[in-house]
Write a protein that holds these residues in place. Structure first.
Motif, PDB file in Angstrom:
ATOM      1  N   SER A 150       0.816  -1.206   0.000  1.00 23.04           N
ATOM      2  CA  SER A 150       0.000   0.000   0.000  1.00 23.04           C
ATOM      3  C   SER A 150       0.857   1.266   0.000  1.00 23.04           C
ATOM      4  CB  SER A 150      -0.917   0.024   1.230  1.00 23.04           C
ATOM      5  OG  SER A 150      -1.791  -1.091   1.229  1.00 23.04           O
ATOM      6  N   LEU A 151       0.446   2.250  -0.774  1.00 23.06           N
ATOM      7  CA  LEU A 151       1.086   3.557  -0.782  1.00 23.06           C
ATOM      8  C   LEU A 151       0.472   4.438   0.297  1.00 23.06           C
ATOM      9  CD1 LEU A 151       1.178   4.432  -4.609  1.00 23.06           C
ATOM     10  CD2 LEU A 151       2.840   3.112  -3.278  1.00 23.06           C
ATOM     11  N   THR A 152       1.256   5.345   0.839  1.00 29.41           N
ATOM     12  CA  THR A 152       0.689   6.372   1.704  1.00 29.41           C
ATOM     13  C   THR A 152      -0.051   7.385   0.830  1.00 29.41           C
ATOM     14  OG1 THR A 152       2.627   7.792   1.554  1.00 29.41           O
ATOM     15  CG2 THR A 152       2.599   6.136   3.331  1.00 29.41           C
ATOM     16  N   PRO A 153      -0.964   8.168   1.385  1.00 33.84           N
ATOM     17  CA  PRO A 153      -1.621   9.196   0.586  1.00 33.84           C
ATOM     18  C   PRO A 153      -0.635  10.182  -0.040  1.00 33.84           C
ATOM     19  CG  PRO A 153      -2.848   8.827   2.603  1.00 33.84           C
ATOM     20  CD  PRO A 153      -1.580   8.036   2.727  1.00 33.84           C
ATOM     21  N   GLU A 154       0.436  10.510   0.678  1.00 36.83           N
ATOM     22  CA  GLU A 154       1.433  11.444   0.139  1.00 36.83           C
ATOM     23  C   GLU A 154       2.137  10.849  -1.077  1.00 36.83           C
ATOM     24  OE1 GLU A 154       0.316  12.347   4.136  1.00 36.83           O
ATOM     25  OE2 GLU A 154       1.253  10.508   3.368  1.00 36.83           O
ATOM     26  N   ARG A 155       2.481   9.558  -1.001  1.00 36.46           N
ATOM     27  CA  ARG A 155       3.134   8.921  -2.152  1.00 36.46           C
ATOM     28  C   ARG A 155       2.152   8.774  -3.314  1.00 36.46           C
ATOM     29  NH1 ARG A 155       5.290   8.483  -5.962  1.00 36.46           N
ATOM     30  NH2 ARG A 155       6.885   7.035  -6.714  1.00 36.46           N
ATOM     31  N   PHE A 156       0.885   8.555  -2.999  1.00 40.06           N
ATOM     32  CA  PHE A 156      -0.123   8.468  -4.058  1.00 40.06           C
ATOM     33  C   PHE A 156      -0.286   9.808  -4.764  1.00 40.06           C
ATOM     34  CE2 PHE A 156      -4.654   8.611  -5.435  1.00 40.06           C
ATOM     35  CZ  PHE A 156      -4.591   7.603  -6.396  1.00 40.06           C
ATOM     36  N   ASP A 157      -0.245  10.894  -4.005  1.00 42.14           N
ATOM     37  CA  ASP A 157      -0.302  12.232  -4.619  1.00 42.14           C
ATOM     38  C   ASP A 157       0.812  12.396  -5.653  1.00 42.14           C
ATOM     39  OD1 ASP A 157      -2.432  12.904  -2.993  1.00 42.14           O
ATOM     40  OD2 ASP A 157      -1.226  14.054  -1.557  1.00 42.14           O
ATOM     41  N   ARG A 158       2.029  12.034  -5.266  1.00 39.17           N
ATOM     42  CA  ARG A 158       3.156  12.178  -6.187  1.00 39.17           C
ATOM     43  C   ARG A 158       3.021  11.238  -7.377  1.00 39.17           C
ATOM     44  NH1 ARG A 158       6.233  11.468  -1.609  1.00 39.17           N
ATOM     45  NH2 ARG A 158       7.402   9.750  -2.563  1.00 39.17           N
ATOM     46  N   LEU A 159       2.527  10.038  -7.106  1.00 42.88           N
ATOM     47  CA  LEU A 159       2.355   9.074  -8.197  1.00 42.88           C
ATOM     48  C   LEU A 159       1.371   9.589  -9.238  1.00 42.88           C
ATOM     49  CD1 LEU A 159       2.776   6.361  -9.568  1.00 42.88           C
ATOM     50  CD2 LEU A 159       1.000   5.410  -8.075  1.00 42.88           C
ATOM     51  N   MET A 160       0.282  10.192  -8.805  1.00 41.53           N
ATOM     52  CA  MET A 160      -0.701  10.706  -9.757  1.00 41.53           C
ATOM     53  C   MET A 160      -0.084  11.794 -10.638  1.00 41.53           C
ATOM     54  SD  MET A 160      -3.544   9.030  -9.640  1.00 41.53           S
ATOM     55  CE  MET A 160      -4.899  10.070 -10.232  1.00 41.53           C
ATOM     56  N   GLN A 161       0.807  12.597 -10.088  1.00 37.60           N
ATOM     57  CA  GLN A 161       1.516  13.587 -10.894  1.00 37.60           C
ATOM     58  C   GLN A 161       2.418  12.903 -11.914  1.00 37.60           C
ATOM     59  OE1 GLN A 161       3.565  16.123  -8.120  1.00 37.60           O
ATOM     60  NE2 GLN A 161       1.692  17.070  -7.364  1.00 37.60           N
ATOM     61  N   GLU A 162       3.105  11.859 -11.483  1.00 38.30           N
ATOM     62  CA  GLU A 162       3.967  11.106 -12.393  1.00 38.30           C
ATOM     63  C   GLU A 162       3.151  10.417 -13.484  1.00 38.30           C
ATOM     64  OE1 GLU A 162       6.983  10.151  -8.657  1.00 38.30           O
ATOM     65  OE2 GLU A 162       5.732   8.558  -9.529  1.00 38.30           O
ATOM     66  N   LEU A 163       2.017   9.848 -13.097  1.00 42.04           N
ATOM     67  CA  LEU A 163       1.179   9.145 -14.072  1.00 42.04           C
ATOM     68  C   LEU A 163       0.596  10.105 -15.107  1.00 42.04           C
ATOM     69  CD1 LEU A 163      -0.846   6.643 -11.828  1.00 42.04           C
ATOM     70  CD2 LEU A 163       1.277   6.237 -13.099  1.00 42.04           C
ATOM     71  N   SER A 164       0.342  11.350 -14.690  1.00 38.10           N
ATOM     72  CA  SER A 164      -0.242  12.307 -15.625  1.00 38.10           C
ATOM     73  C   SER A 164       0.681  12.587 -16.805  1.00 38.10           C
ATOM     74  CB  SER A 164      -0.591  13.620 -14.902  1.00 38.10           C
ATOM     75  OG  SER A 164       0.579  14.351 -14.566  1.00 38.10           O
ATOM     76  N   ILE A 165       1.987  12.515 -16.567  1.00 40.23           N
ATOM     77  CA  ILE A 165       2.946  12.765 -17.649  1.00 40.23           C
ATOM     78  C   ILE A 165       2.859  11.654 -18.693  1.00 40.23           C
ATOM     79  CG2 ILE A 165       5.396  12.988 -18.215  1.00 40.23           C
ATOM     80  CD1 ILE A 165       5.761  14.181 -15.385  1.00 40.23           C
ATOM     81  N   ILE A 166       2.835  10.401 -18.219  1.00 42.37           N
ATOM     82  CA  ILE A 166       2.696   9.267 -19.146  1.00 42.37           C
ATOM     83  C   ILE A 166       1.318   9.296 -19.799  1.00 42.37           C
ATOM     84  CG2 ILE A 166       2.838   6.762 -19.383  1.00 42.37           C
ATOM     85  CD1 ILE A 166       5.428   7.984 -18.433  1.00 42.37           C
ATOM     86  N   GLY A 167       0.285   9.560 -18.992  1.00 41.16           N
ATOM     87  CA  GLY A 167      -1.082   9.579 -19.515  1.00 41.16           C
ATOM     88  C   GLY A 167      -1.289  10.621 -20.589  1.00 41.16           C
ATOM     89  N   ASN A 168      -0.734  11.810 -20.379  1.00 40.86           N
ATOM     90  CA  ASN A 168      -0.840  12.852 -21.400  1.00 40.86           C
ATOM     91  C   ASN A 168      -0.068  12.476 -22.662  1.00 40.86           C
ATOM     92  OD1 ASN A 168      -2.441  15.273 -20.572  1.00 40.86           O
ATOM     93  ND2 ASN A 168      -1.126  15.151 -18.770  1.00 40.86           N
ATOM     94  N   ALA A 169       1.064  11.805 -22.489  1.00 40.28           N
ATOM     95  CA  ALA A 169       1.882  11.426 -23.650  1.00 40.28           C
ATOM     96  C   ALA A 169       1.157  10.446 -24.559  1.00 40.28           C
ATOM     97  CB  ALA A 169       3.212  10.831 -23.188  1.00 40.28           C
ATOM     98  N   VAL A 170       0.317   9.575 -23.973  1.00 34.95           N
ATOM     99  CA  VAL A 170      -0.416   8.588 -24.782  1.00 34.95           C
ATOM    100  C   VAL A 170      -1.874   8.994 -24.971  1.00 34.95           C
ATOM    101  CG1 VAL A 170       1.121   6.688 -24.151  1.00 34.95           C
ATOM    102  CG2 VAL A 170      -0.913   7.137 -22.747  1.00 34.95           C
ATOM    103  N   ASN A 171      -2.180  10.246 -24.609  1.00 32.97           N
ATOM    104  CA  ASN A 171      -3.521  10.794 -24.808  1.00 32.97           C
ATOM    105  C   ASN A 171      -4.601  10.010 -24.069  1.00 32.97           C
ATOM    106  OD1 ASN A 171      -5.184  12.812 -25.896  1.00 32.97           O
ATOM    107  ND2 ASN A 171      -5.773  11.540 -27.635  1.00 32.97           N
ATOM    108  N   ARG A 172      -4.292   9.590 -22.846  1.00 32.91           N
ATOM    109  CA  ARG A 172      -5.282   8.854 -22.047  1.00 32.91           C
ATOM    110  C   ARG A 172      -5.571   9.538 -20.710  1.00 32.91           C
ATOM    111  NH1 ARG A 172      -6.408   3.565 -23.192  1.00 32.91           N
ATOM    112  NH2 ARG A 172      -8.251   4.037 -21.946  1.00 32.91           N
ATOM    113  N   TRP A 173      -5.066  10.757 -20.517  1.00 30.32           N
ATOM    114  CA  TRP A 173      -5.283  11.445 -19.241  1.00 30.32           C
ATOM    115  C   TRP A 173      -6.410  12.446 -19.407  1.00 30.32           C
ATOM    116  CZ3 TRP A 173      -3.328   9.339 -15.114  1.00 30.32           C
ATOM    117  CH2 TRP A 173      -3.330  10.027 -13.891  1.00 30.32           C
TER     118      TRP A 173
END
Length: 353
Positions: free
Chosen positions: A321-344
């Motif tokens: 399990s991730l902490t909420p703080e780590r999940f916050d950062r992960l969502m920022q990281e995922l947005s970069i990949i998601g935007n790159a493949v047009n899925r965000w």
């Protein structure tokens, strides 16, 4: 078999053909896609001549056989078009599909108390999750491990839903609990240990809530798709397939082997939406971000990520399990990949701290 209608085919002609197919002892199922309408024919079609069926109407473009043992689940059944599972939630409808933005599902393995589940729901919603996951009834390998709080946990999930408007996903273990689970949940989860509980699959297929079907721990892809076929055959077309890691010969370093190759394989075989669970798939929180990013790059439609306010004290699956703080950062990281493949979802890419 599937009957592909011409794009301009009138609705009256499709209805007439459907009635004629029923007279032949078949069950016609009309599937309206973005570009074409397809009529799936379920029944004894082995001896039927496709060319003779095509002669029934000038509005029929093509008649095709579905060779796979899973019929409704197969990609051919929708003439190659991915399906959409649209889930109503208090915050508005959410769509799981290859056509839609990536959907993130997050929350703890088990519902422990009201403060914990409501606060976690608020945190994952603020980070961008659309659904809260949380186990009320927990299948565990050991009979002595925490099994979940049961029916009382459903009340806590409802409280989190009321506080945040998030959709709810929770697991059903016993058909006897299905009705009360459906009063709270927006998606019914069938877990890995119940993937081939065919009696349960028929029951969840007979109700109208969407179903999240997790892959069994040692299930082949064909076995998984046949399990999904049970649900669709029972009348429920709204199924999401979730890869959560399989057992292989090496579990020294990760809990399971997360099979990301399943994403392109499923795309070639089925129209159903795909979810990846990197938390169960790896069993270690430090591996979750990499596998989540890889899953988006590979083309998943959704992610399920475990989040707990204090993983070291979690009653189940704390190490993954991730902490909420780590999940916050992960969502920022995922947005970069998601935007790159047009899925965000259409938001500006956040600046990483």
């Amino acid at each position: 078999m599937i009957v592909v209608m011409k794009p301009e085919a009138p609705a009256e002609e499709i209805d007439r053909l459907s009635a004629e197919f029923r007279e032949m002892g078949l069950t016609p199922e009309k599937i309206v896609g973005k570009h074409k309408t397809v009529v799936g024919l379920v029944g004894e079609t082995a001896e039927m001549d496709a060319l003779q069926l095509q002669d029934l109407s000038p509005w029929i473009e093509q008649v095709l056989r579905v060779e796979k043992p899973y019929k409704r689940v197969s990609k051919e059944y929708r003439h190659g078009e991915p399906s959409e599972v649209v889930v109503p939630t208090p915050n508005g409808p959410v769509t799981f599909s290859a056509f839609a933005p990536l959907v993130v599902v997050a929350g703890p393995c088990s519902v422990e108390n009201e403060t914990m589940i409501v606060e976690t729901a608020r945190r994952v919603k603020a980070a961008g999750a659309k659904f809260l996951r949380g186990g009320a009834f927990k299948p565990r390998t050991s009979p002595y491990a925490f099994q979940g709080h049961g029916e009382s946990a459903l009340e806590l999930l409802q409280a989190a839903k009321d506080a945040t408007g998030l959709g709810i996903i929770t697991e059903v273990m016993d058909a006897a609990d299905l009705e009360k689970i459906c009063e709270v949940t927006d998606i019914v989860q069938v877990g890995a240990r119940n993937m081939q509980n065919f009696s349960l699959l028929k029951k969840v297929g007979a109700q109208d809530k969407p179903v999240l079907l997790k892959r069994g721990m040692s299930a082949t892809i064909d076995e998984w798709l046949m399990a999904a076929e049970y649900i669709l055959a029972a009348g429920n077309p709204n199924v999401i397939l979730c890869e959560r890691g399989i057992r292989t010969f090496d579990n020294q370093y990760a809990r399971n082997t997360l099979d990301l190759a399943v994403i392109p394989v499923l795309r070639s075989l089925t129209h159903l939406p795909i979810m990846i669970d990197p938390s169960h798939g790896t069993g270690k929180s430090e591996y979750v971000p990499s596998m989540a990013m890889a899953a988006i790059a590979a083309g998943t439609d959704s992610l399920m990520i475990e989040v707990h306010p204090n993983p070291s004290k979690a009653l189940s699956d704390g190490p993954q399990s991730l902490t909420p703080e780590r999940f916050d950062r992960l969502m920022q990281e995922l947005s970069i990949i998601g935007n790159a493949v047009n899925r965000w979802e259409a938001n500006p890419v956040p600046v990483l701290a």
